[in-house]
Motif scaffolding. Structure first.
Motif, PDB file in Angstrom:
ATOM      1  N   ALA A  87       0.758  -1.116  -0.009  1.00  0.00           N
ATOM      2  CA  ALA A  87      -0.007   0.017  -0.023  1.00  0.00           C
ATOM      3  C   ALA A  87       0.820   1.248  -0.102  1.00  0.00           C
ATOM      4  O   ALA A  87       0.489   2.427  -0.728  1.00  0.00           O
ATOM      5  CB  ALA A  87      -0.958  -0.128   1.157  1.00  0.00           C
ATOM      6  N   ALA A  88       2.013   1.293   0.898  1.00  0.00           N
ATOM      7  CA  ALA A  88       2.926   2.274   0.798  1.00  0.00           C
ATOM      8  C   ALA A  88       3.427   2.479  -0.382  1.00  0.00           C
ATOM      9  O   ALA A  88       3.629   3.708  -1.040  1.00  0.00           O
ATOM     10  CB  ALA A  88       3.809   2.030   1.745  1.00  0.00           C
ATOM     11  N   ARG A  89       4.028   1.518  -1.363  1.00  0.00           N
ATOM     12  CA  ARG A  89       4.544   1.434  -2.525  1.00  0.00           C
ATOM     13  C   ARG A  89       3.431   2.250  -3.734  1.00  0.00           C
ATOM     14  O   ARG A  89       3.789   2.581  -4.399  1.00  0.00           O
ATOM     15  CB  ARG A  89       5.085   0.281  -3.035  1.00  0.00           C
ATOM     16  N   ALA A  90       2.156   1.849  -3.498  1.00  0.00           N
ATOM     17  CA  ALA A  90       1.256   2.096  -4.449  1.00  0.00           C
ATOM     18  C   ALA A  90       0.570   3.632  -4.138  1.00  0.00           C
ATOM     19  O   ALA A  90      -0.184   3.795  -4.813  1.00  0.00           O
ATOM     20  CB  ALA A  90       0.100   1.123  -4.330  1.00  0.00           C
ATOM     21  N   SER A  91       1.077   4.300  -2.930  1.00  0.00           N
ATOM     22  CA  SER A  91       0.461   5.372  -2.623  1.00  0.00           C
ATOM     23  C   SER A  91       1.488   6.716  -2.504  1.00  0.00           C
ATOM     24  O   SER A  91       2.676   6.408  -2.248  1.00  0.00           O
ATOM     25  CB  SER A  91      -0.355   5.302  -1.284  1.00  0.00           C
ATOM     26  N   SER A  92       0.902   7.897  -2.699  1.00  0.00           N
ATOM     27  CA  SER A  92       1.594   9.134  -2.244  1.00  0.00           C
ATOM     28  C   SER A  92       1.740   9.114  -0.756  1.00  0.00           C
ATOM     29  O   SER A  92       1.051   8.084   0.055  1.00  0.00           O
ATOM     30  CB  SER A  92       0.987  10.305  -2.818  1.00  0.00           C
ATOM     31  N   ALA A  93       2.565   9.819  -0.290  1.00  0.00           N
ATOM     32  CA  ALA A  93       2.577   9.998   1.439  1.00  0.00           C
ATOM     33  C   ALA A  93       1.172  10.412   1.925  1.00  0.00           C
ATOM     34  O   ALA A  93       0.915   9.616   2.998  1.00  0.00           O
ATOM     35  CB  ALA A  93       3.758  10.933   1.744  1.00  0.00           C
ATOM     36  N   ASP A  94       0.628  11.123   1.436  1.00  0.00           N
ATOM     37  CA  ASP A  94      -0.940  11.663   1.815  1.00  0.00           C
ATOM     38  C   ASP A  94      -1.812  10.540   1.650  1.00  0.00           C
ATOM     39  O   ASP A  94      -2.614  10.250   2.379  1.00  0.00           O
ATOM     40  CB  ASP A  94      -1.243  12.763   1.093  1.00  0.00           C
TER      41      ASP A  94
ATOM     42  N   GLY B 117      14.896   1.802   0.662  1.00  0.00           N
ATOM     43  CA  GLY B 117      13.889   2.086   1.370  1.00  0.00           C
ATOM     44  C   GLY B 117      12.668   2.639   0.610  1.00  0.00           C
ATOM     45  O   GLY B 117      11.546   2.119   0.843  1.00  0.00           O
ATOM     46  N   ARG B 118      12.949   3.270  -0.300  1.00  0.00           N
ATOM     47  CA  ARG B 118      12.030   3.773  -1.431  1.00  0.00           C
ATOM     48  C   ARG B 118      11.169   2.626  -1.943  1.00  0.00           C
ATOM     49  O   ARG B 118      10.047   2.739  -2.346  1.00  0.00           O
ATOM     50  CB  ARG B 118      12.277   4.906  -2.230  1.00  0.00           C
ATOM     51  N   GLN B 119      12.121   1.653  -2.458  1.00  0.00           N
ATOM     52  CA  GLN B 119      11.357   0.435  -2.896  1.00  0.00           C
ATOM     53  C   GLN B 119      10.583  -0.278  -1.851  1.00  0.00           C
ATOM     54  O   GLN B 119       9.511  -1.023  -2.425  1.00  0.00           O
ATOM     55  CB  GLN B 119      12.610  -0.403  -3.550  1.00  0.00           C
ATOM     56  N   LEU B 120      10.740   0.018  -0.644  1.00  0.00           N
ATOM     57  CA  LEU B 120      10.074  -0.957   0.436  1.00  0.00           C
ATOM     58  C   LEU B 120       8.630   0.087   0.725  1.00  0.00           C
ATOM     59  O   LEU B 120       7.584  -0.486   0.631  1.00  0.00           O
ATOM     60  CB  LEU B 120      10.791  -0.860   1.701  1.00  0.00           C
ATOM     61  N   LEU B 121       8.862   1.306   0.916  1.00  0.00           N
ATOM     62  CA  LEU B 121       7.857   2.096   1.303  1.00  0.00           C
ATOM     63  C   LEU B 121       7.373   3.179   0.580  1.00  0.00           C
ATOM     64  O   LEU B 121       6.435   3.981   0.830  1.00  0.00           O
ATOM     65  CB  LEU B 121       7.982   2.743   2.815  1.00  0.00           C
ATOM     66  N   GLY B 122       8.096   3.307  -0.628  1.00  0.00           N
ATOM     67  CA  GLY B 122       7.618   4.316  -1.520  1.00  0.00           C
ATOM     68  C   GLY B 122       7.715   5.702  -1.024  1.00  0.00           C
ATOM     69  O   GLY B 122       8.933   6.031  -0.166  1.00  0.00           O
ATOM     70  N   ALA B 123       7.089   6.736  -1.027  1.00  0.00           N
ATOM     71  CA  ALA B 123       7.331   8.064  -0.806  1.00  0.00           C
ATOM     72  C   ALA B 123       7.266   8.144   0.739  1.00  0.00           C
ATOM     73  O   ALA B 123       7.798   9.163   1.416  1.00  0.00           O
ATOM     74  CB  ALA B 123       6.264   9.010  -1.284  1.00  0.00           C
ATOM     75  N   THR B 124       6.511   7.265   1.446  1.00  0.00           N
ATOM     76  CA  THR B 124       6.552   7.323   2.967  1.00  0.00           C
ATOM     77  C   THR B 124       7.928   7.211   3.502  1.00  0.00           C
ATOM     78  O   THR B 124       8.212   7.305   4.932  1.00  0.00           O
ATOM     79  CB  THR B 124       5.752   6.383   3.639  1.00  0.00           C
TER      80      THR B 124
END
Length: 434
Positions: A28-35, A323-330
């Motif tokens: 979900a983190a990878r598929a979403s923006s931080a917001d 890290g960004r591959q794991l959690l994306g923008a978060t």
């Protein structure tokens, strides 16, 4: 041999359930923006609290059922039926709440259709996600409730089969979602992907509950054991999760996303702590003397604390690209919290082992520690956030966990084993202890 297989299946089932939760949040983190992930995290916290209350009120009481096979089967049938009815009722309330939130966001004026809005962090995105959670809540809560039914029936292998199917369905379903998918859609995909596991679980359960007369209304009777477990969950884990949710509602939703991202990365430690809660009391109870029990618990606490610190060091050393591959923008907001969260998990290891020791020595001694120091943790988190933002909230939680661990070990030092054998329900209560 059969006992060893049962224990192994139980541990693997817990690992599969924990891995599912970790995978859901990471994807979900990878598929979403931080917001977007912040909004998803807020809704997921609501689900986590409802899941914990259901497990405490229904699950932890049904696993204590004893008697003939038909009596346990009737109790399991009652538990599943009550979970289905209660989760449907709560789901209807969530659908109505989400619709109201969405309506208020629309009445407030035009805004981004995909971002939380307003000073409270509530907006159309969050409202629709709450509505979606209400729609799938009966599916996900019944699926989890089946695990406790199989445990009561001493059939953890069947629970493992259903949970593995759940994992096999949810991961590809979420991976197929494009970047920027709305939180509401993520919630719907996540919830509906549990349907095959529910159907398999019910099919596997049916032979054991067929022709068994259940009494779901028994869960509403006065003095039901689940009420005590629900209170312990509420003051233990539930209070801190609701406080984090409050930060999202009344301060910054991004704080919720950052904190949830950090705790997600420590998911393997949660699996270890859960296993200690489940299997620690009976193992420590067979060590013999009080001194041997305390020594074994202290050794286990040291091992778990070192594991937590080592895992924190590994995570903190990850390159930003990984890290960004794991959690994306978060990841950007989460990485700053890793020292505090690693410290929290290290002291949680000490606190968990102390409270498990109290379960063996004096089962009724844990509730007062939970009440006082869980509420203190919430207060420290809120003060930390007010002073230093998300990092302050994380360090506040770490400080609260450290104080709880100190208080629990101090209570262990003053406690002597009870002269009579503790009641089985006290020993086997698996309410979160950290």
């Amino acid at each position: 041999m059969r006992r060893a297989v049962t224990v192994a299946a139980s541990v693997l089932d817990q690992a599969a359930a924990s891995l599912t939760n970790i995978a859901v949040l990471v994807i979900a983190a990878r598929a979403s923006s931080a917001d977007g992930f912040a909004a998803f995290s807020m809704v997921y916290i609501v689900f986590t609290v409802l899941l914990g209350l259901g497990a405490a009120f229904v699950g932890q009481s049904v696993v204590l059922e004893k008697g003939e096979e038909h009596e346990v089967g009737a109790a399991v049938r009652s538990a599943v039926a009550f979970t289905a009815v209660a989760s449907t009722a709560v789901g209807v309330l969530l659908v109505a709440t989400g619709a109201v939130i969405d309506g208020l966001a629309g009445a407030a004026g035009p805004g981004s259709p995909t971002e939380p809005s307003g000073p409270t962090g509530l907006g159309g995105t969050t409202g629709l996600a709450v509505l979606a959670l209400g729609a799938v809540l009966p599916i996900v809560l019944v699926q989890d409730g089946l695990r406790y039914g199989f445990s009561a029936l001493r059939l953890p292998q069947r629970a493992l089969a259903a949970d593995l199917l759940r994992l096999a369905c949810v991961v590809p379903a979420l991976l197929l979602q494009p970047y920027g998918t709305s939180p509401a859609r993520l919630v719907l995909v996540w919830g509906l992907s549990a349907l095959p596991a529910v159907l398999l679980g019910l099919a596997l359960l049916y032979p054991s509950v067929r022709n068994r007369r259940g009494t779901p209304r028994g869960y509403l009777r006065r003095g039901h054991l689940g009420r005590r477990f629900a209170v312990e969950f509420a003051v233990g884990s539930g209070s801190s999760q609701l406080a984090v949710l409050g930060l999202g509602l009344f301060a910054s939703p991004l704080v919720v996303g950052a904190l949830r991202g950090a705790t997600t990365l420590f998911g393997p430690l949660n699996t270890l702590f859960t296993s200690v809660n489940a299997f620690g009391p009976p193992l420590l109870g067979r060590t013999g003397s009080r001194r041997a029990t305390v020594r074994a618990a202290a050794g286990l606490a040291a091992v778990l604390a070192l594991a937590a610190l080592g895992w924190a060091a590994v995570l903190y050393a990850l390159p930003d690209r990984v890290g960004r591959q794991l959690l994306g923008a978060t990841w950007e907001s989460t990485v700053a919290l890793l020292p505090a969260t690693g410290t929290q998990y290290a002291v949680m290891a000490a606190g968990t082992c102390a409270l498990v020791t109290l379960r063996v020595l004096s089962p009724r001694a844990t509730l007062s520690v939970q009440v006082v120091f869980s509420l203190l943790s919430v207060a420290l988190m809120l003060v930390g956030h007010a002073l230093w933002g998300a990092a302050g909230a994380a360090w506040g939680l770490a400080a609260g966990s450290a104080l709880k661990a100190l208080a629990a070990w101090a209570r262990v030092a003053r406690t002597r084993p009870e002269p009579t054998a503790p009641r089985e329900e006290d020993q086997r209560s698996a309410a979160p202890l950290s």
